[in-house]
Scaffold this active site. Sequence first.
Site, mmCIF file in Angstrom:
data_model
loop_
_atom_site.group_PDB
_atom_site.id
_atom_site.type_symbol
_atom_site.label_atom_id
_atom_site.label_comp_id
_atom_site.label_asym_id
_atom_site.label_seq_id
_atom_site.Cartn_x
_atom_site.Cartn_y
_atom_site.Cartn_z
ATOM 1 N N GLU A 1 0.879 -1.161 0.000
ATOM 2 C CA GLU A 1 0.000 0.000 0.000
ATOM 3 C C GLU A 1 0.913 1.205 0.000
ATOM 4 O O GLU A 1 1.735 1.364 0.888
ATOM 5 C CB GLU A 1 -0.844 -0.042 1.276
ATOM 6 C CG GLU A 1 -2.000 0.894 1.220
ATOM 7 C CD GLU A 1 -2.406 1.285 2.604
ATOM 8 O OE1 GLU A 1 -2.566 0.427 3.471
ATOM 9 O OE2 GLU A 1 -2.537 2.491 2.818
ATOM 10 N N CYS B 1 -2.885 7.698 5.071
ATOM 11 C CA CYS B 1 -2.868 7.324 3.647
ATOM 12 C C CYS B 1 -4.158 7.762 2.973
ATOM 13 O O CYS B 1 -4.214 7.884 1.755
ATOM 14 C CB CYS B 1 -2.658 5.829 3.505
ATOM 15 S SG CYS B 1 -3.555 4.870 4.705
HETATM 16 P P1 NAP Z 1 9.033 3.800 3.814
HETATM 17 O O1 NAP Z 1 10.210 4.668 3.840
HETATM 18 O O2 NAP Z 1 8.648 3.219 2.513
HETATM 19 O O3 NAP Z 1 9.340 2.603 4.855
HETATM 20 C C1 NAP Z 1 8.445 1.536 5.096
HETATM 21 C C2 NAP Z 1 9.235 0.288 5.493
HETATM 22 O O4 NAP Z 1 9.930 -0.239 4.355
HETATM 23 C C3 NAP Z 1 10.326 0.552 6.520
HETATM 24 O O5 NAP Z 1 10.459 -0.610 7.305
HETATM 25 C C4 NAP Z 1 11.559 0.778 5.684
HETATM 26 O O6 NAP Z 1 12.745 0.494 6.371
HETATM 27 C C5 NAP Z 1 11.334 -0.215 4.567
HETATM 28 N N1 NAP Z 1 11.933 0.196 3.296
HETATM 29 C C6 NAP Z 1 11.801 1.397 2.674
HETATM 30 N N2 NAP Z 1 12.469 1.397 1.498
HETATM 31 C C7 NAP Z 1 13.031 0.170 1.376
HETATM 32 C C8 NAP Z 1 13.853 -0.445 0.391
HETATM 33 N N3 NAP Z 1 14.234 0.217 -0.700
HETATM 34 N N4 NAP Z 1 14.252 -1.706 0.611
HETATM 35 C C9 NAP Z 1 13.886 -2.392 1.712
HETATM 36 N N5 NAP Z 1 13.120 -1.858 2.685
HETATM 37 C C10 NAP Z 1 12.684 -0.600 2.523
HETATM 38 O O7 NAP Z 1 7.768 4.482 4.376
HETATM 39 P P2 NAP Z 1 7.521 5.290 5.739
HETATM 40 O O8 NAP Z 1 8.798 5.605 6.418
HETATM 41 O O9 NAP Z 1 6.539 4.542 6.525
HETATM 42 O O10 NAP Z 1 6.841 6.599 5.244
HETATM 43 C C11 NAP Z 1 7.431 7.406 4.287
HETATM 44 C C12 NAP Z 1 6.433 7.692 3.186
HETATM 45 O O11 NAP Z 1 5.575 6.591 2.920
HETATM 46 C C13 NAP Z 1 5.520 8.816 3.485
HETATM 47 O O12 NAP Z 1 6.118 10.027 3.192
HETATM 48 C C14 NAP Z 1 4.331 8.498 2.604
HETATM 49 O O13 NAP Z 1 4.525 9.016 1.320
HETATM 50 C C15 NAP Z 1 4.292 7.032 2.518
HETATM 51 N N6 NAP Z 1 3.280 6.399 3.355
HETATM 52 C C16 NAP Z 1 2.183 5.904 2.767
HETATM 53 C C17 NAP Z 1 1.241 5.253 3.511
HETATM 54 C C18 NAP Z 1 0.044 4.656 2.858
HETATM 55 O O14 NAP Z 1 -0.728 4.058 3.555
HETATM 56 N N7 NAP Z 1 -0.155 4.749 1.579
HETATM 57 C C19 NAP Z 1 1.393 5.109 4.878
HETATM 58 C C20 NAP Z 1 2.547 5.609 5.472
HETATM 59 C C21 NAP Z 1 3.483 6.239 4.692
HETATM 60 P P3 NAP Z 1 13.304 1.514 7.482
HETATM 61 O O15 NAP Z 1 12.492 1.257 8.710
HETATM 62 O O16 NAP Z 1 14.726 1.119 7.665
HETATM 63 O O17 NAP Z 1 13.142 2.910 6.946
#
Ligand code: NAP
Length: 509
Positions: free
Chosen positions: A265, A302
């Site tokens: 998501e 989200c």
């Molecule tokens: P995120 O940076 O995508 O991280 C989510 C999880 O995935 C974390 O455990 C992260 O590790 C891991 N991860 C991220 N990139 C990765 C990669 N390239 N390879 C392996 N693992 C990876 O998301 P977030 O920190 O929760 O939020 C940042 C952004 O996500 C927000 O700015 C927003 O745009 C979006 N978001 C969307 C929703 C939705 O429901 N659509 C909800 C929340 C956030 P780490 O813990 O080490 O960072």
Amino acid sequence: MAIKGELLIGGESYQGGGKPFFAIQQATGERLGDAFHGAMPADVEKALALAWDAFSTYRETTLAARAVFLESIATNIMDVGDALVTTASAETGLPKGRIEGERARTVGQLRLFAKEVREGRFQELRVDPADPERMPTAKPDLKLRNVPLGPVAVFGSSNFPLAFSVAGGDTASALAAGCPVIVKAHSAHPGTSELVGRAVQKAVADSGLAPGVFGLLFDAGFEVGQALVADHRIRAVGFTGSRRGGLALMEIASRRKQPIPVFAEMSSINPVIVFPSALASRGAEIAKEFIASLTLGAGQFCTNPGLVLVAEGQGLDAFLDTAATQIAEAAAQTMLTAGICDAFRHGTARLESKPSVTVVGRGKAGTELEGQAVLFSTTGSALLGDPELQDEIFGAASLVVRCADHAELEHVLSSLEGQLTIALHIDEADFDMAKPLIPTLELLAGRLLVNGFGTGVEVSPAMVHGGPYPATSDGRSTSVGTMAIFRFLRPVSYQDFPAPLAPSVFGSR
Ligand code: NAP
């Protein structure tokens, strides 16, 4: 229950040998407690081997035993008590009241899945008896049931440290389906993750299940999560987060010798359409509700309403004036992480720098770690000419699109990417205009709602929290509600199986 910064693997808990990192008190930016240590490759291998080993027995547990297990996770989470609320609030900057509400949702979700498991309908048992007399060929005896996929890797989200994290919707639905789970803890709330992880680990032990049914791994980078997704023993992935992160994991999953489904998501701007009669009769009232939804939880949902589509007409000025007045009252709020706050600031600055965009109003300014709400406006033709105006800005920012007329609004609508939700604000006099749009809206979003906003997602058998790409990687499913269980199941047909060989769930049929 103490936070020790330990990995939870099988029945054991111990400190990993990987790079250390710290939990952060988001309101101050200061470190909280001792270091957490990432998992080493040997730890990941151990968790995977145990999960694979546990699958063979866990998938055979009776529905009653599996339901009791899910309920005991819920009980254990409540037993952590105030420490969980205090830790989650400090690590995320979310107020304690919000965390308490989220905890209630998390345990409610686990109990709802327990009920779903007990009822057993998710197995979708089908029996189609043989007909040896059928011409021109005899018809075989066919039985069908759903079976679990295998161990699932779960990536918790930053914005729901309980309901979409270690024992959140993805974990609950995978465990309900009969799949062991390995969680890659979100680095923004590691203490919360450990507390909940210990509650799950205790439930595994108390239920007499194989210890590999659950594992929790930390990492200061992306290696652990990527290694999980690449491993042949992981059979599906649940992810909530950024589009970049989701796409990276989808790429790894698709390059495997045996590709697997990634239920990610990712990103949605949740358009709100205000129809002419509703705008004229209660534009100001809709504006108040809109700003309340936009600024809830610093806009870090989200389902946050990031785009408003409205045709020029009576009531538009009242709508914008009220929205500007309301947003001016909105206090700046601590954001989930310094990185998310930074991304919010960059995203709003980028939008503001566009010549086609004007600022309608701003909330109160805050500290470096707080997000200042902001509302922009642009025109329908500008949005059609610049796809970047559709980019998600995670936080309390939204863009009102002033369309020249309803025809342009329809044009804008059909140019949008996939969404989690689309909200229609309509009066009865708008029904004739709204009805022909519904087929288009169905192609665009997973949930359509009337006279409301998408924030606040009911956990229900009839909920879809999903939608076409990029809202999710697979718009055929949901990550909220009991239908989420189907993501982790696969149908198997048993043709001409003698009763003693057929799965016992078919009894003597
Ligand atoms: P995120 O940076 O995508 O991280 C989510 C999880 O995935 C974390 O455990 C992260 O590790 C891991 N991860 C991220 N990139 C990765 C990669 N390239 N390879 C392996 N693992 C990876 O998301 P977030 O920190 O929760 O939020 C940042 C952004 O996500 C927000 O700015 C927003 O745009 C979006 N978001 C969307 C929703 C939705 O429901 N659509 C909800 C929340 C956030 P780490 O813990 O080490 O960072």
